[in-house]
Design an enzyme around this catalytic site. Structure first.
Site, PDB file in Angstrom:
ATOM      1  N   LYS A 176       0.841  -1.203   0.000  1.00 19.57           N
ATOM      2  CA  LYS A 176       0.000   0.000   0.000  1.00 19.57           C
ATOM      3  C   LYS A 176       0.877   1.253   0.000  1.00 19.57           C
ATOM      4  O   LYS A 176       1.763   1.392   0.840  1.00 19.57           O
ATOM      5  CB  LYS A 176      -0.918  -0.010   1.228  1.00 19.57           C
ATOM      6  CG  LYS A 176      -1.845  -1.211   1.270  1.00 19.57           C
ATOM      7  CD  LYS A 176      -2.625  -1.272   2.568  1.00 19.57           C
ATOM      8  CE  LYS A 176      -1.739  -1.568   3.749  1.00 19.57           C
ATOM      9  NZ  LYS A 176      -2.499  -1.883   4.989  1.00 19.57           N
ATOM     10  N   THR A 221      -7.845   9.498   8.391  1.00 20.48           N
ATOM     11  CA  THR A 221      -7.560   8.210   7.745  1.00 20.48           C
ATOM     12  C   THR A 221      -7.338   7.100   8.767  1.00 20.48           C
ATOM     13  O   THR A 221      -6.716   6.083   8.466  1.00 20.48           O
ATOM     14  CB  THR A 221      -6.320   8.326   6.845  1.00 20.48           C
ATOM     15  OG1 THR A 221      -5.210   8.816   7.633  1.00 20.48           O
ATOM     16  CG2 THR A 221      -6.575   9.271   5.676  1.00 20.48           C
ATOM     17  N   GLY A 258      -7.676   3.898  10.590  1.00 20.73           N
ATOM     18  CA  GLY A 258      -8.270   2.610  10.241  1.00 20.73           C
ATOM     19  C   GLY A 258      -8.303   2.296   8.757  1.00 20.73           C
ATOM     20  O   GLY A 258      -8.954   1.333   8.344  1.00 20.73           O
ATOM     21  N   THR A 259      -7.584   3.056   7.960  1.00 22.53           N
ATOM     22  CA  THR A 259      -7.602   2.835   6.504  1.00 22.53           C
ATOM     23  C   THR A 259      -7.102   1.443   6.133  1.00 22.53           C
ATOM     24  O   THR A 259      -7.699   0.748   5.299  1.00 22.53           O
ATOM     25  CB  THR A 259      -6.736   3.892   5.791  1.00 22.53           C
ATOM     26  OG1 THR A 259      -7.218   5.185   6.128  1.00 22.53           O
ATOM     27  CG2 THR A 259      -6.792   3.727   4.289  1.00 22.53           C
ATOM     28  N   GLY A 260      -5.996   1.016   6.738  1.00 21.96           N
ATOM     29  CA  GLY A 260      -5.429  -0.300   6.415  1.00 21.96           C
ATOM     30  C   GLY A 260      -6.344  -1.433   6.812  1.00 21.96           C
ATOM     31  O   GLY A 260      -6.517  -2.405   6.058  1.00 21.96           O
ATOM     32  N   CYS A 261      -6.956  -1.321   7.993  1.00 18.00           N
ATOM     33  CA  CYS A 261      -7.921  -2.334   8.450  1.00 18.00           C
ATOM     34  C   CYS A 261      -9.080  -2.445   7.458  1.00 18.00           C
ATOM     35  O   CYS A 261      -9.510  -3.539   7.087  1.00 18.00           O
ATOM     36  CB  CYS A 261      -8.482  -1.957   9.815  1.00 18.00           C
ATOM     37  SG  CYS A 261      -7.270  -1.639  11.097  1.00 18.00           S
TER      38      CYS A 261
END
Length: 283
Positions: free
Chosen positions: A190, A221, A223-226
């Site tokens: 990412k 942003t 929690g974007t990866g979760c």
């Protein structure tokens, strides 16, 4: 009614923006059935992480047994697992139940910069969880840890991914069995930490594909990866190809950021339900 089922194995975010809470919101937004096995309780909000309390390995094992012995998931997302004992339980149980469509988000650092993974757990993550995953979704700081390389330019993204993949290949040679061989072995690096773009790179079947992304002007942003990894798991559960699953998930996350939710005094969460039409009846 036939509905696809997605299990998230991760930590709880009491403020609701990341972890289990973000995962379940994402699964609901995709109109699938969400289940959770909690690895840790965290005291956190939009300003940072202030405490972590892990569950015992025995209790995590009991959660996973209850789920797989009753409602078998069509996909599994793994998020924050902060110690090696919990990692070993997850790996053993997912192998035991031959879990499908495993998406591993190797959470090491929170959006606010807090360290979420103990150093001794990194080796266990590489040797136990990564080999059983169909897709791994590190961000740039996590890919730097896993590859040992610094990433500043686009060409260094591919170099880092190949190093990670080669490390996994070495592990695969010692763990060869039908379950390991059935895994798709994709890596999505990412690129949201780049200053000017949010381009991600998928490495799969010896090829790499860039997914271009606009850097949306929104500081919220958390929690974007979760959210992205959960959306990918949802799409794999619905039968999407790797490329389709990533493309659709990226579009969903971009929409959730662009919706401009503004909650909290720090880096706030996404609007996970931005694309869900709710009918309210009065009277």
């Amino acid at each position: 009614m036939d509905i696809k089922k997605v299990l998230t194995i991760a930590g709880s975010d009491c403020s609701g923006g990341a972890g289990i809470q973000a995962d379940l919101k994402t699964i609901a937004a995709h109109k699938l059935y969400g289940m959770s096995a909690i690895t840790s309780l965290t005291a956190q909000n939009t300003t940072g992480v202030y405490g972590i309390s892990d569950v015992t390995p025995e209790f995590l094992e009991k959660q996973l047994d209850c789920i797989f012995n009753d409602i078998v998931p069509d996909a599994v997302k793994i998020g924050m697992v902060s110690n090696k004992e919990l990692i070993e339980v997850i790996a053993r149980k997912l192998r035991q139940y031959h879990a499908k469509n495993i998406v591993l988000d190797p959470v090491m650092v929170s959006t606010s910069g807090s360290n979420l993974l103990q150093e001794e757990a990194v080796k266990a993550l590489v040797e136990n969880l990564m080999p059983i995953a169909d897709m791994i979704t590190p961000n740039i700081p996590e890919a730097e840890v896993l590859s040992g390389n610094s990433i500043h330019q686009k060409k260094e993204v591919l170099e880092a991914v190949k190093i990670i993949f080669d490390k996994l290949e070495d592990v695969y040679q010692h763990l060869e069995d039908t379950f390991i061989l059935s895994k798709k072995r994709a890596i999505l690096l990412k690129g949201g930490h780049h200053c000017d773009t949010a381009d991600d790179m998928l490495y799969y079947n010896g090829k790499h594909i860039w997914f271009r992304g606009e850097k949306i002007k929104n500081p919220n942003t958390h929690g974007t990866g979760c959210t992205l990894s959960s959306a990918i798991a949802c799409n794999l559960a619905m039968g999407y190809t790797m490329e389709q699953a990533v493309g659709a998930a990226k579009q969903y996350v971009s929409g959730a950021i662009r919706a401009g939710l503004n909650i909290g005094t720090g880096k706030g969460p996404l609007n996970h339900m931005y694309n869900v039409n709710v009918v309210r009846e009065h009277g």
